[in-house]
Design an enzyme around this catalytic site. Structure first.
Site, PDB file in Angstrom:
ATOM      1  N   LYS A   1      34.115  29.298  38.960  1.00  0.00           N
ATOM      2  CA  LYS A   1      33.012  29.875  38.194  1.00  0.00           C
ATOM      3  C   LYS A   1      32.210  28.759  37.514  1.00  0.00           C
ATOM      4  O   LYS A   1      32.755  27.703  37.214  1.00  0.00           O
ATOM      5  CB  LYS A   1      33.571  30.793  37.093  1.00  0.00           C
ATOM      6  CG  LYS A   1      34.144  32.105  37.583  1.00  0.00           C
ATOM      7  CD  LYS A   1      34.625  32.952  36.402  1.00  0.00           C
ATOM      8  CE  LYS A   1      35.208  34.270  36.870  1.00  0.00           C
ATOM      9  NZ  LYS A   1      34.238  35.160  37.509  1.00  0.00           N
TER      10      LYS A   1
ATOM     11  N   ARG B   1      41.157  42.456  42.633  1.00  0.00           N
ATOM     12  CA  ARG B   1      41.483  43.469  43.648  1.00  0.00           C
ATOM     13  C   ARG B   1      42.737  43.084  44.432  1.00  0.00           C
ATOM     14  O   ARG B   1      43.467  43.952  44.907  1.00  0.00           O
ATOM     15  CB  ARG B   1      40.262  43.688  44.557  1.00  0.00           C
ATOM     16  CG  ARG B   1      39.817  42.476  45.313  1.00  0.00           C
ATOM     17  CD  ARG B   1      38.386  42.574  45.816  1.00  0.00           C
ATOM     18  NE  ARG B   1      37.401  42.336  44.755  1.00  0.00           N
ATOM     19  CZ  ARG B   1      36.083  42.369  44.932  1.00  0.00           C
ATOM     20  NH1 ARG B   1      35.577  42.656  46.116  1.00  0.00           N
ATOM     21  NH2 ARG B   1      35.270  42.136  43.937  1.00  0.00           N
TER      22      ARG B   1
HETATM   23  N1  BES Z   1      36.881  38.929  36.249  1.00  0.00           N
HETATM   24  C1  BES Z   1      35.747  38.866  37.086  1.00  0.00           C
HETATM   25  C2  BES Z   1      34.721  39.956  36.768  1.00  0.00           C
HETATM   26  C3  BES Z   1      34.038  39.856  35.443  1.00  0.00           C
HETATM   27  C4  BES Z   1      32.839  39.201  35.318  1.00  0.00           C
HETATM   28  C5  BES Z   1      34.577  40.478  34.336  1.00  0.00           C
HETATM   29  C6  BES Z   1      32.206  39.145  34.099  1.00  0.00           C
HETATM   30  C7  BES Z   1      33.947  40.416  33.118  1.00  0.00           C
HETATM   31  C8  BES Z   1      32.748  39.751  33.000  1.00  0.00           C
HETATM   32  C9  BES Z   1      36.173  39.040  38.536  1.00  0.00           C
HETATM   33  O1  BES Z   1      37.402  38.508  38.878  1.00  0.00           O
HETATM   34  C10 BES Z   1      35.164  38.339  39.370  1.00  0.00           C
HETATM   35  O2  BES Z   1      35.099  37.148  39.289  1.00  0.00           O
HETATM   36  N2  BES Z   1      34.405  39.099  40.150  1.00  0.00           N
HETATM   37  C11 BES Z   1      33.392  38.542  40.956  1.00  0.00           C
HETATM   38  C12 BES Z   1      33.489  39.182  42.319  1.00  0.00           C
HETATM   39  C13 BES Z   1      32.645  38.500  43.358  1.00  0.00           C
HETATM   40  C14 BES Z   1      33.221  37.139  43.683  1.00  0.00           C
HETATM   41  C15 BES Z   1      32.616  39.363  44.588  1.00  0.00           C
HETATM   42  C16 BES Z   1      32.055  38.862  40.306  1.00  0.00           C
HETATM   43  O3  BES Z   1      31.906  39.958  39.748  1.00  0.00           O
HETATM   44  O4  BES Z   1      31.179  38.009  40.316  1.00  0.00           O
HETATM   45 MN    MN Z   2      37.284  36.473  39.420  1.00  0.00          MN
END
Ligand code: BES
Ligand code: MN
Ligand code: ZN
Length: 506
Positions: free
Chosen positions: A283, A357
């Site tokens: 990230k 997931r």
């Molecule tokens: N934990 C994150 C989702 C999230 C983002 C929660 C912001 C709270 C605030 C999750 O694991 C994630 O990184 N999801 C990605 C999925 C993508 C790679 C398909 C996302 O939402 O960007």
């Molecule tokens: Mn994630």
């Protein structure tokens, strides 16, 4: 803050909070006080923009004719006794949510006012008056939560001064009887808020599993599975997420047995990513610290199990949390890796940041395989996309069962923890077909929360199931009436209500 209930009489010290309905209409005790102070309340209302709208406050300092430090007029909103109020009649539960909001508002107004004693008389009448008084106090208690254990240099002027809150009601005896259960309820919610607030160096899979073990004190049976046990079970998806971390992944199974042994349990499954860096699909640095609360789903499941047990809910409930830390390292999984889940299905990990997931896939499969529950509800801070869809107003609800979905929607309205149903379907499901394995862990950008839900659904074996995407709800950057900014414990109240209303044996 100490909370108590007492009979209706004019307090002789501190702050006295009295009510006014919309249109500057003083409630009964407020009227009495107005006469006592030779119209100070009426004059103060006339000299300000206070209208009586719900949660408005107006302070009168050092009023003459009484020994109080201050009088606070609290807006109660529309008068339920007036014809106009009746038009807007809402169901009984929403009334309690509104009373809690009033309690929260008055706490926020007075917490740092210099006042230590606050007495409240809102003159809410009817057979439910004691219950109403309890909910005003409950709202104040929930709003008073603070996570300040790491602040070693807090100045006295930053600390709350409010130490005692007394709610006045004729039937104070009933209120006193009702209060302890609400106080313990608040403790369950605060337990979740504490877990979610803790940083990733304090809460990691093993330390969070230790927190789960504390539920033994209220009668929850707690089992902890480590890498060895999960490897035997074939949980390749969950283990793949944790393999880049120095912290061992854990799966915690919590059981509360409040009904007879033949009754099938209901099940709650939580995403517990104690820190989500994204892994190799790392990230951006900006706001990455937020990912300490990526275990919010598991935090809610833990607090819910504590609550069901401490109030001895007449239900058999299972809570399962998959606890992992998603780190980039020499041992981390790579984009393109193919893992085998406990279900036997294989997954191509296109993006290591779509890890929640993967954790849920194995946790849900294990749950239904072992417990054959009546239904499963999972909670997860799963997608940023759900925040794009619904903002911070509702959790996303995905379900294969209309009855379960409708019950969740109704429970949301009753508790103020609202959910909004989102679609599922074959067209979305296709987006996660893979060329190399049975599925991939991401679709394209379109409908990101829905394709995530489709992924999870592939691990639900013909059983009522609901998925709550709480990414927009687990943490609040703004103060809300009964939720100070920070960890919200979203879902504890929603699901406790769901259980109490629809699933408890009589
Ligand atoms: N934990 C994150 C989702 C999230 C983002 C929660 C912001 C709270 C605030 C999750 O694991 C994630 O990184 N999801 C990605 C999925 C993508 C790679 C398909 C996302 O939402 O960007
Ligand atoms: Mn994630
Ligand atoms: Zn995550």
């Amino acid at each position: 803050m100490r909370i108590s209930f007492s009979k209706l009489e004019l307090p002789v010290k501190g702050a006295f909070v009295v009510g006014a309905y919309e249109g500057k209409k003083l409630a009964a005790t407020a009227q009495k006080l107005d006469r006592r102070t030779r119209g100070a309340l009426t004059r103060a209302m006339a000299a300000s923009r206070f209208t009586g709208k719900a949660k408005q406050t107006l302070s009168i300092l050092a009023p003459s004719g009484v020994r109080l430090n201050r009088i606070v007029i609290l807006g109660l909103g529309k008068d339920p006794g007036s014809a106009k109020g009746k038009d807007n009649a809402v169901d009984e539960e929403a009334v309690l949510v509104r009373l809690e909001a009033l309690g929260g508002a008055l706490y926020a107004d007075l917490a740092r006012s210099g006042e230590s004693d606050v007495t409240v008389a809102l003159d809410i009448e009817g057979p439910e008056a004691a219950h109403c008084a309890v909910h005003v106090a409950f709202g104040a208690r929930l709003r008073s939560y603070r996570f300040d254990k790491y602040k070693t240099k807090q100045k006295p002027e930053d600390r709350p001064t409010l130490a005692r809150l007394t709610v006045l009601v004729d039937d104070f005896a009933t209120a006193r009887k009702l209060w302890p259960t609400h106080e313990r309820y608040a403790e369950s919610i605060e337990f979740t808020r504490d877990l979610v607030s803790e940083p990733g160096n304090i809460i990691f899979p093993k330390s969070l599993a230790e927190q789960c073990k504390k539920l033994g004190e209220v009668g929850v049976a707690v089992e902890v599975l480590g890498i060895k046990e999960m490897t035997k079970l074939g949980m390749g998806a969950l283990l793949g997420v944790g393999q880049g971390s120095a912290q061992e992944s854990q799966l915690v199974v919590m059981q509360w047995k409040g009904a007879d042994a033949k009754t099938k349990p209901i099940a709650f499954v939580g995403k517990g990513v104690t820190f989500d860096t994204g892994g190799i699909s790392i990230k951006p640095a900006q706001n990455m610290e937020d990912m300490k609360w990526d275990m919010g789903g598991s935090g809610t499941v833990i607090g819910l199990m504590r609550q069901l047990a401490q109030r001895k809910a007449r239900v058999n409930a299972v809570g399962i949390v998959g606890l992992v830390e998603n780190m980039p390292s020499a041992t981390a999984q790579r984009p393109g890796d193919i893992v085998k889940t406990m279900s036997g299905q294989t997954v191509e990990v296109i993006n290591t940041d779509a890890e929640g997931r993967l954790v849920l896939a194995d946790a849900l499969w294990y749950c239904q395989d072992r417990f054959k529950p009546q239904f499963m509800i999972d909670l997860a801070t799963l997608t940023g996309a759900i925040i794009i869809s619904l903002g911070h107003e509702h959790a996303g609800l995905f379900s294969n069962d209309d009855e379960l979905a409708d019950r969740l929607i109704a429970s949301g309205k009753a508790t103020g923890e609202t959910v909004w149903r989102m679609p599922l379907g074959e067209a979305y499901d296709k987006a996660i077909d893979s060329d190399a394995a049975d599925m991939k862990n991401v679709g394209n950008r379109a409908g990101g929360s829905i394709t995530a839900a489709q992924f999870i659904q592939r691990f639900v074996n013909k059983l009522p199931w609901a998925h709550l995407d709480i990414a927009g709800m687990a943490w609040s950057s703004k103060d809300k009436p009964t939720v100070p900014k920070g960890a919200t414990a979203f879902g504890v109240r929603l699901l406790d209500r769901l259980v109490a209303k629809y699933y408890e044996a009589s």
